[in-house]
Design a protein around this motif. Structure first.
Motif, PDB file in Angstrom:
ATOM      1  N   GLY A 111       5.301   1.959 -28.719  1.00 35.06           N
ATOM      2  CA  GLY A 111       4.135   1.635 -28.386  1.00 35.06           C
ATOM      3  C   GLY A 111       3.594   0.287 -28.568  1.00 35.06           C
ATOM      4  N   LEU A 112       2.945  -0.161 -27.072  1.00 38.51           N
ATOM      5  CA  LEU A 112       2.450  -0.483 -27.387  1.00 38.51           C
ATOM      6  C   LEU A 112       0.924  -1.108 -28.925  1.00 38.51           C
ATOM      7  CD1 LEU A 112       1.375  -2.374 -23.966  1.00 38.51           C
ATOM      8  CD2 LEU A 112       2.998  -2.623 -25.531  1.00 38.51           C
ATOM      9  N   ASN A 113       0.767  -0.011 -28.869  1.00 33.29           N
ATOM     10  CA  ASN A 113      -0.351  -0.025 -30.588  1.00 33.29           C
ATOM     11  C   ASN A 113       0.132  -0.691 -31.819  1.00 33.29           C
ATOM     12  OD1 ASN A 113      -3.073   0.963 -30.922  1.00 33.29           O
ATOM     13  ND2 ASN A 113      -2.779   2.639 -31.949  1.00 33.29           N
ATOM     14  N   CYS A 114       1.422   0.179 -31.625  1.00 28.68           N
ATOM     15  CA  CYS A 114       1.597  -0.236 -32.726  1.00 28.68           C
ATOM     16  C   CYS A 114       2.619  -1.845 -33.062  1.00 28.68           C
ATOM     17  CB  CYS A 114       3.331   0.341 -33.259  1.00 28.68           C
ATOM     18  SG  CYS A 114       5.014  -0.109 -32.765  1.00 28.68           S
ATOM     19  N   ILE A 115       2.469  -2.664 -31.867  1.00 24.77           N
ATOM     20  CA  ILE A 115       2.819  -3.847 -32.261  1.00 24.77           C
ATOM     21  C   ILE A 115       1.885  -4.368 -31.892  1.00 24.77           C
ATOM     22  CG2 ILE A 115       4.359  -6.203 -30.426  1.00 24.77           C
ATOM     23  CD1 ILE A 115       5.441  -3.904 -29.360  1.00 24.77           C
ATOM     24  N   LEU A 116       1.093  -4.091 -31.406  1.00 26.92           N
ATOM     25  CA  LEU A 116      -1.033  -4.895 -31.622  1.00 26.92           C
ATOM     26  C   LEU A 116      -1.604  -4.607 -33.375  1.00 26.92           C
ATOM     27  CD1 LEU A 116      -2.388  -4.121 -28.379  1.00 26.92           C
ATOM     28  CD2 LEU A 116      -1.585  -6.289 -29.179  1.00 26.92           C
ATOM     29  N   ASN A 117      -0.668  -3.315 -34.118  1.00 24.27           N
ATOM     30  CA  ASN A 117      -1.462  -3.381 -35.033  1.00 24.27           C
ATOM     31  C   ASN A 117      -0.119  -4.088 -36.127  1.00 24.27           C
ATOM     32  OD1 ASN A 117      -2.919  -1.354 -34.850  1.00 24.27           O
ATOM     33  ND2 ASN A 117      -1.796   0.530 -35.006  1.00 24.27           N
TER      34      ASN A 117
ATOM     35  N   VAL B 140      -6.958  -8.462 -26.744  1.00 29.43           N
ATOM     36  CA  VAL B 140      -5.865  -6.955 -25.417  1.00 29.43           C
ATOM     37  C   VAL B 140      -6.337  -5.503 -26.441  1.00 29.43           C
ATOM     38  CG1 VAL B 140      -3.150  -7.170 -25.252  1.00 29.43           C
ATOM     39  CG2 VAL B 140      -4.717  -9.544 -25.444  1.00 29.43           C
ATOM     40  N   ARG B 141      -6.104  -5.813 -27.532  1.00 32.02           N
ATOM     41  CA  ARG B 141      -5.871  -4.032 -28.266  1.00 32.02           C
ATOM     42  C   ARG B 141      -7.829  -3.664 -27.488  1.00 32.02           C
ATOM     43  NH1 ARG B 141      -6.741  -2.084 -33.848  1.00 32.02           N
ATOM     44  NH2 ARG B 141      -8.373  -3.239 -33.723  1.00 32.02           N
ATOM     45  N   SER B 142      -8.587  -4.194 -27.349  1.00 31.15           N
ATOM     46  CA  SER B 142      -9.821  -3.550 -26.100  1.00 31.15           C
ATOM     47  C   SER B 142     -10.092  -3.492 -25.197  1.00 31.15           C
ATOM     48  CB  SER B 142     -11.003  -4.139 -26.898  1.00 31.15           C
ATOM     49  OG  SER B 142     -11.991  -4.436 -26.630  1.00 31.15           O
ATOM     50  N   ASN B 143      -9.208  -4.095 -24.653  1.00 31.91           N
ATOM     51  CA  ASN B 143      -8.836  -4.087 -23.384  1.00 31.91           C
ATOM     52  C   ASN B 143      -7.149  -3.437 -22.828  1.00 31.91           C
ATOM     53  OD1 ASN B 143      -8.409  -5.126 -20.280  1.00 31.91           O
ATOM     54  ND2 ASN B 143      -7.343  -6.283 -20.577  1.00 31.91           N
ATOM     55  N   ILE B 144      -6.611  -2.973 -24.222  1.00 23.64           N
ATOM     56  CA  ILE B 144      -6.087  -1.743 -23.011  1.00 23.64           C
ATOM     57  C   ILE B 144      -6.202  -0.104 -23.403  1.00 23.64           C
ATOM     58  CG2 ILE B 144      -3.905  -0.185 -24.449  1.00 23.64           C
ATOM     59  CD1 ILE B 144      -2.372  -3.453 -25.024  1.00 23.64           C
ATOM     60  N   GLN B 145      -7.428  -0.060 -24.519  1.00 22.61           N
ATOM     61  CA  GLN B 145      -8.374   0.861 -24.673  1.00 22.61           C
ATOM     62  C   GLN B 145      -8.488   0.962 -23.454  1.00 22.61           C
ATOM     63  OE1 GLN B 145      -9.853   0.085 -28.651  1.00 22.61           O
ATOM     64  NE2 GLN B 145      -7.823   0.318 -29.812  1.00 22.61           N
ATOM     65  N   ARG B 146      -9.239   0.222 -23.068  1.00 27.07           N
ATOM     66  CA  ARG B 146     -10.751   0.338 -21.565  1.00 27.07           C
ATOM     67  C   ARG B 146      -9.608   0.865 -20.712  1.00 27.07           C
ATOM     68  NH1 ARG B 146     -12.628  -4.405 -23.717  1.00 27.07           N
ATOM     69  NH2 ARG B 146     -12.223  -5.693 -21.687  1.00 27.07           N
ATOM     70  N   ASN B 147      -9.016   0.292 -20.200  1.00 26.75           N
ATOM     71  CA  ASN B 147      -7.328   0.391 -19.418  1.00 26.75           C
ATOM     72  C   ASN B 147      -6.167   0.924 -19.775  1.00 26.75           C
ATOM     73  OD1 ASN B 147      -6.125   0.644 -16.442  1.00 26.75           O
ATOM     74  ND2 ASN B 147      -6.908  -1.789 -16.112  1.00 26.75           N
ATOM     75  N   PRO B 148      -5.613   1.911 -20.458  1.00 26.84           N
ATOM     76  CA  PRO B 148      -4.449   2.109 -20.881  1.00 26.84           C
ATOM     77  C   PRO B 148      -3.382   2.883 -19.880  1.00 26.84           C
ATOM     78  CG  PRO B 148      -5.658   4.296 -20.914  1.00 26.84           C
ATOM     79  CD  PRO B 148      -6.523   3.077 -19.763  1.00 26.84           C
ATOM     80  N   TYR B 149      -4.017   2.382 -18.402  1.00 23.81           N
ATOM     81  CA  TYR B 149      -3.102   2.662 -17.289  1.00 23.81           C
ATOM     82  C   TYR B 149      -2.108   1.066 -16.643  1.00 23.81           C
ATOM     83  CZ  TYR B 149      -5.218   7.070 -18.003  1.00 23.81           C
ATOM     84  OH  TYR B 149      -6.160   7.877 -19.130  1.00 23.81           O
ATOM     85  N   ASN B 150      -2.022  -0.091 -16.909  1.00 23.61           N
ATOM     86  CA  ASN B 150      -1.104  -0.802 -16.554  1.00 23.61           C
ATOM     87  C   ASN B 150      -0.576  -0.937 -17.501  1.00 23.61           C
ATOM     88  OD1 ASN B 150      -0.515  -2.870 -15.485  1.00 23.61           O
ATOM     89  ND2 ASN B 150      -2.642  -3.760 -14.383  1.00 23.61           N
ATOM     90  N   PHE B 151       0.240   0.072 -17.843  1.00 20.79           N
ATOM     91  CA  PHE B 151       1.517  -0.766 -18.651  1.00 20.79           C
ATOM     92  C   PHE B 151       2.184  -2.040 -18.686  1.00 20.79           C
ATOM     93  CE2 PHE B 151       5.768  -0.656 -20.891  1.00 20.79           C
ATOM     94  CZ  PHE B 151       5.255  -0.363 -22.773  1.00 20.79           C
ATOM     95  N   GLN B 152       2.557  -2.258 -17.228  1.00 23.77           N
ATOM     96  CA  GLN B 152       3.870  -3.987 -16.962  1.00 23.77           C
ATOM     97  C   GLN B 152       2.796  -4.713 -18.006  1.00 23.77           C
ATOM     98  OE1 GLN B 152       6.181  -3.631 -16.466  1.00 23.77           O
ATOM     99  NE2 GLN B 152       6.331  -6.052 -16.436  1.00 23.77           N
ATOM    100  N   ALA B 153       1.067  -4.368 -17.204  1.00 20.73           N
ATOM    101  CA  ALA B 153       0.145  -5.803 -17.300  1.00 20.73           C
ATOM    102  C   ALA B 153       0.063  -5.824 -19.084  1.00 20.73           C
ATOM    103  CB  ALA B 153      -0.690  -5.696 -16.163  1.00 20.73           C
ATOM    104  N   HIS B 154      -0.020  -4.983 -20.173  1.00 25.62           N
ATOM    105  CA  HIS B 154       0.282  -5.501 -20.854  1.00 25.62           C
ATOM    106  C   HIS B 154       1.363  -5.601 -21.666  1.00 25.62           C
ATOM    107  CE1 HIS B 154      -3.947  -2.949 -20.232  1.00 25.62           C
ATOM    108  NE2 HIS B 154      -3.273  -2.096 -19.839  1.00 25.62           N
TER     109      HIS B 154
END
Length: 142
Positions: A9-15, A67-81
């Protein structure tokens, strides 16, 4: 490692990016400190290059947090994230490659000091590992 080279997932990459940008930003400071304490007398150009690396990774770390904060606020735009995370990885690879290109210059100081050379070899090995890890994670986002 958070991903074990498998991006679940994106979260593990961000970590991973958070961890390795933090370590990469500290390496130049550590080199400068040990050089100073052991009278390596690094040139002004080398010191500037090390500070540039420190600043680059520090700034990248801030971007990863944003970016991590942005993803947490809006988790549904996987392509953009996903595109944003790939950009962060690309920046990491550029900065890491730059740092790896500086390390041989730093190794020219204190060639006879085995502890110094061991430290620099360790940092070089770790930065190469990071480069391979980020390259692998980037491939998984395609």
């Amino acid at each position: 490692m958070y991903c074990f080279t498998y991006a679940n997932g994106l979260n593990c990459i961000l970590n991973e990016l958070l961890l390795w940008t933090e370590i990469s930003s500290e390496h130049p400071i550590f080199i400068k400190t040990v050089a100073s304490l052991t009278n390596k007398n690094l040139s002004q150009g080398t010191l500037k290059n090390l500070m540039d690396v420190h600043n680059d990774f520090t700034e990248l770390n801030k971007k990863v947090k944003a970016v991590r904060s942005n993803i947490q606020r809006n988790p549904y735009n996987f392509q953009a994230h996903s595109i944003q995370v790939r950009g962060l990885i690309k920046s990491f690879l550029i900065h890491d490659n730059h740092f790896l290109s500086i390390l041989p210059e730093v190794k020219q100081y204190g060639k006879e000091d085995k502890v110094w050379q061991t430290l620099l070899n360790h940092i070089t090995h770790e930065q190469r590992f990071m480069y391979e890890l980020m390259t692998d994670l980037n491939r998984q986002l395609i």
